[in-house]
Scaffold this motif. Structure first.
Motif, PDB file in Angstrom:
ATOM      1  N   PRO A 102       0.799  -1.229   0.000  1.00 23.05           N
ATOM      2  CA  PRO A 102       0.000   0.000   0.000  1.00 23.05           C
ATOM      3  C   PRO A 102       0.832   1.279   0.000  1.00 23.05           C
ATOM      4  O   PRO A 102       0.384   2.302  -0.520  1.00 23.05           O
ATOM      5  N   VAL A 103       2.040   1.228   0.576  1.00 26.49           N
ATOM      6  CA  VAL A 103       2.902   2.412   0.548  1.00 26.49           C
ATOM      7  C   VAL A 103       3.292   2.745  -0.898  1.00 26.49           C
ATOM      8  O   VAL A 103       3.272   3.907  -1.314  1.00 26.49           O
ATOM      9  N   ILE A 104       3.633   1.714  -1.670  1.00 21.40           N
ATOM     10  CA  ILE A 104       3.950   1.923  -3.088  1.00 21.40           C
ATOM     11  C   ILE A 104       2.729   2.471  -3.826  1.00 21.40           C
ATOM     12  O   ILE A 104       2.841   3.383  -4.656  1.00 21.40           O
ATOM     13  N   ALA A 105       1.561   1.924  -3.510  1.00 25.32           N
ATOM     14  CA  ALA A 105       0.334   2.407  -4.141  1.00 25.32           C
ATOM     15  C   ALA A 105       0.089   3.880  -3.814  1.00 25.32           C
ATOM     16  O   ALA A 105      -0.312   4.668  -4.679  1.00 25.32           O
ATOM     17  N   VAL A 106       0.358   4.267  -2.569  1.00 27.26           N
ATOM     18  CA  VAL A 106       0.177   5.664  -2.158  1.00 27.26           C
ATOM     19  C   VAL A 106       1.126   6.584  -2.922  1.00 27.26           C
ATOM     20  O   VAL A 106       0.753   7.696  -3.303  1.00 27.26           O
ATOM     21  N   ILE A 107       2.356   6.115  -3.167  1.00 31.41           N
ATOM     22  CA  ILE A 107       3.314   6.921  -3.930  1.00 31.41           C
ATOM     23  C   ILE A 107       2.729   7.251  -5.303  1.00 31.41           C
ATOM     24  O   ILE A 107       2.742   8.403  -5.741  1.00 31.41           O
ATOM     25  N   GLY A 108       2.218   6.231  -5.988  1.00 27.70           N
ATOM     26  CA  GLY A 108       1.638   6.453  -7.304  1.00 27.70           C
ATOM     27  C   GLY A 108       0.413   7.351  -7.266  1.00 27.70           C
ATOM     28  O   GLY A 108       0.291   8.286  -8.067  1.00 27.70           O
ATOM     29  N   LEU A 109      -0.484   7.098  -6.314  1.00 28.61           N
ATOM     30  CA  LEU A 109      -1.718   7.880  -6.233  1.00 28.61           C
ATOM     31  C   LEU A 109      -1.453   9.327  -5.823  1.00 28.61           C
ATOM     32  O   LEU A 109      -2.141  10.246  -6.284  1.00 28.61           O
ATOM     33  N   SER A 110      -0.462   9.543  -4.966  1.00 29.63           N
ATOM     34  CA  SER A 110      -0.170  10.911  -4.527  1.00 29.63           C
ATOM     35  C   SER A 110       0.411  11.758  -5.651  1.00 29.63           C
ATOM     36  O   SER A 110       0.381  12.988  -5.589  1.00 29.63           O
ATOM     37  N   LEU A 111       0.941  11.097  -6.681  1.00 32.48           N
ATOM     38  CA  LEU A 111       1.508  11.816  -7.825  1.00 32.48           C
ATOM     39  C   LEU A 111       0.467  12.117  -8.906  1.00 32.48           C
ATOM     40  O   LEU A 111       0.758  12.854  -9.856  1.00 32.48           O
ATOM     41  N   ALA A 112      -0.723  11.554  -8.762  1.00 34.44           N
ATOM     42  CA  ALA A 112      -1.763  11.734  -9.780  1.00 34.44           C
ATOM     43  C   ALA A 112      -2.079  13.206 -10.064  1.00 34.44           C
ATOM     44  O   ALA A 112      -2.197  13.601 -11.231  1.00 34.44           O
ATOM     45  N   PRO A 113      -2.229  14.071  -9.045  1.00 37.62           N
ATOM     46  CA  PRO A 113      -2.516  15.484  -9.343  1.00 37.62           C
ATOM     47  C   PRO A 113      -1.429  16.155 -10.186  1.00 37.62           C
ATOM     48  O   PRO A 113      -1.740  17.011 -11.023  1.00 37.62           O
ATOM     49  N   THR A 114      -0.165  15.773  -9.978  1.00 36.84           N
ATOM     50  CA  THR A 114       0.934  16.337 -10.766  1.00 36.84           C
ATOM     51  C   THR A 114       0.791  15.948 -12.233  1.00 36.84           C
ATOM     52  O   THR A 114       0.946  16.779 -13.141  1.00 36.84           O
ATOM     53  N   ALA A 115       0.490  14.665 -12.470  1.00 36.59           N
ATOM     54  CA  ALA A 115       0.334  14.180 -13.842  1.00 36.59           C
ATOM     55  C   ALA A 115      -0.820  14.894 -14.546  1.00 36.59           C
ATOM     56  O   ALA A 115      -0.690  15.332 -15.694  1.00 36.59           O
TER      57      ALA A 115
ATOM     58  N   MET B  78       3.094  10.598 -17.780  1.00 36.44           N
ATOM     59  CA  MET B  78       3.011  10.413 -16.332  1.00 36.44           C
ATOM     60  C   MET B  78       1.681   9.814 -15.897  1.00 36.44           C
ATOM     61  O   MET B  78       1.608   9.114 -14.879  1.00 36.44           O
ATOM     62  N   ILE B  79       0.604  10.082 -16.627  1.00 41.78           N
ATOM     63  CA  ILE B  79      -0.696   9.505 -16.262  1.00 41.78           C
ATOM     64  C   ILE B  79      -0.596   7.980 -16.213  1.00 41.78           C
ATOM     65  O   ILE B  79      -1.087   7.336 -15.278  1.00 41.78           O
ATOM     66  N   LEU B  80       0.033   7.401 -17.228  1.00 41.55           N
ATOM     67  CA  LEU B  80       0.213   5.950 -17.233  1.00 41.55           C
ATOM     68  C   LEU B  80       1.270   5.525 -16.231  1.00 41.55           C
ATOM     69  O   LEU B  80       1.074   4.560 -15.472  1.00 41.55           O
ATOM     70  N   LEU B  81       2.379   6.237 -16.200  1.00 45.99           N
ATOM     71  CA  LEU B  81       3.514   5.848 -15.369  1.00 45.99           C
ATOM     72  C   LEU B  81       3.164   5.826 -13.890  1.00 45.99           C
ATOM     73  O   LEU B  81       3.454   4.859 -13.174  1.00 45.99           O
ATOM     74  N   PHE B  82       2.510   6.874 -13.410  1.00 49.27           N
ATOM     75  CA  PHE B  82       2.167   6.928 -11.993  1.00 49.27           C
ATOM     76  C   PHE B  82       1.073   5.921 -11.649  1.00 49.27           C
ATOM     77  O   PHE B  82       1.017   5.398 -10.530  1.00 49.27           O
ATOM     78  N   GLY B  83       0.198   5.656 -12.615  1.00 48.88           N
ATOM     79  CA  GLY B  83      -0.792   4.598 -12.413  1.00 48.88           C
ATOM     80  C   GLY B  83      -0.139   3.235 -12.289  1.00 48.88           C
ATOM     81  O   GLY B  83      -0.565   2.392 -11.478  1.00 48.88           O
ATOM     82  N   LEU B  84       0.907   3.023 -13.081  1.00 43.87           N
ATOM     83  CA  LEU B  84       1.642   1.748 -13.005  1.00 43.87           C
ATOM     84  C   LEU B  84       2.336   1.593 -11.658  1.00 43.87           C
ATOM     85  O   LEU B  84       2.410   0.484 -11.108  1.00 43.87           O
TER      86      LEU B  84
END
Length: 419
Positions: free
Chosen positions: A123-136, A335-341
């Motif tokens: 879940p920590v890895i998942a949070v990293i990706g989700l927290s970057l979503a607004p930037t993307a 980044m939309i795809l990358l951060f989702g991955l």
């Protein structure tokens, strides 16, 4: 002594250039997103890889480069303390790797896995990706710090083409092309941007061909250390999986030789040194592992060649200036795809390790980490604070250690939740 073989040397040089090509897109994307110098990132990737190779005695074919896990920490740090203060926190994160490597050396891997199990790391890895979503999303819309830099309609078109290209290459390409979806997405989006006239070349003609990267020394900042170090938990633990993966490709057990403590130490020292000159933390790249699997080139000296090329390119001023001309929506689409991955990799951690979400302990840890991390909860400590991903990671570790093990079946009805 073995005689010099020009043909063999040339092959290693070409293979090294191919490896750098594979890693290049992701390598430069991190500094471009966070406001660091891409030339410094090239230099620290090269130096970091050489340090790693020395510490592991040239036994592991790995190329180290910019870590995406630290993007939220760097972005916040640069805005709050500037680059020098942020580098202090990142250097401390590198030392955290060193501490973990010592713990592995003296206590074994199982102790680390007990403290940082998949139910925490996932879940920590998942949070990293989700927290970057607004930037993307903001960059896909052509926005920077809330300011509309490029018209929305044009930005969405560019971002869409970059995203679709990245998806197509990622899903359908074969061979070498499949290893560079980020680079393909950026290249295509850039070409469209040129056609639409949104690329600013004003600084390119003025930049020198040979130029010193903009190295930055760290400044002591305790607040940055407290905030940034917890971000190192997830990528440090992921290091184990990365080493296992490259070992499965080459058919060697790197956990024993040179030892996971040495590979972790190499990663940590590389990150520490990178932070001392203004570069992002280092990590291993799955794209490079894919290239090794594709070419069957298992010789670690190929990574040494890639490192040397990265260092040389760092001093070509035109490269760094050109990279800064990439428009926001080009990066935003990728980044939309990358951060989702990245977020998906966190879910994959739970699936691959068969984390039982019917167990109340696991369900509680997952829930708390996700909500506190994505929600941006913070705890003030004097003038500093622990927040977001870092706080979520710490809470996950604490909950894992204090909550009792149970086989109790848990469902929505027991929690009073109804969907």
């Amino acid at each position: 002594m073995e005689s010099f073989n020009l043909v063999d040397f040339s092959k290693k040089a070409v293979s090294g250039l191919q490896i750098l090509f594979v890693a290049f897109g992701a390598l430069v994307l991190v500094p471009l997103i966070t406001g660091l110098d891409p030339s410094v990132a090239l230099f620290t990737a090269g130096i970091g890889t050489l340090i790693f190779q020395v510490i592991t005695r040239w036994k592991v074919p790995i190329f180290l480069a910019s870590s995406f896990a630290f993007i939220p920490a760097i972005t916040y740090g640069v805005a709050t303390w500037g680059i020098p203060g942020t580098m202090c926190g990142l250097a401390a994160a590198g030392l955290f790797y060193v501490v973990l490597s010592a713990a592995v050396k003296f206590f074994g891997v199982k102790v680390i896995q007990r403290i940082f199990p998949p139910v925490v790391v996932g879940p920590v890895i998942a949070v990293i990706g989700l927290s970057l979503a607004p930037t993307a999303v903001a960059e896909a819309l052509g926005q920077s710090d809330g300011v509309q830099v490029i018209p929305v309609e044009i930005s969405l078109l560019i971002a869409f083409i970059s995203l679709i290209t990245t998806i197509v290459v990622f899903a359908y390409a074969k061979g070498w092309l499949k290893l560079v979806p980020i680079l393909c997405g950026i290249a295509t989006g850039y070409i469209v941007s040129v056609i639409l006239g949104v690329v600013d070349y004003s600084g390119l003609s003025e930049s020198a061909w040979l130029a010193m990267p903009e190295f930055v020394l760290p400044e002591w900042n305790l607040a940055a250390i407290i905030f940034i170090v917890p971000f190192a938990i997830a990528p440090a633990i992921e290091h184990f999986g990365d080493i296992l993966t490259i070992g499965s490709v080459t058919g060697k057990d790197y956990l024993k030789d040179p030892g996971i403590h040495r590979t972790m130490l190499g990663d940590g020292i590389a990150t520490f040194i990178a932070s001392f000159i203004g570069g992002p933390p280092n990590t291993t790249y799955s794209e490079v592992t894919g290239a090794v699997a594709l070419t069957k080139s298992f010789n670690p000296y190929i990574m040494t060649s890639a490192a040397v090329f990265a260092i040389v390119f760092a001093f070509i001023g035109k490269i760094g200036t050109f990279l800064r001309t990439i428009p926001l929506p080009v990066m935003g689409g990728v980044m939309i795809l990358l951060f989702g991955l990245i977020a998906s990799l966190g879910v994959d951690q739970l699936v691959r390790n068969r984390v039982d979400l019917k167990c109340s302990k696991n369900l509680i840890i997952l829930s708390i980490v996700l909500v506190t991390g994505v929600g941006g909860l913070f705890v003030p400590i004097g003038d500093a604070k622990i927040a977001g991903v870092g706080l979520a990671a710490i809470l996950g570790v604490i909950l894992n250690l204090v909550l009792p093990e149970t086989k109790e079946e848990t469902n929505e009805d027991k929690l009073g939740v109804d969907f």
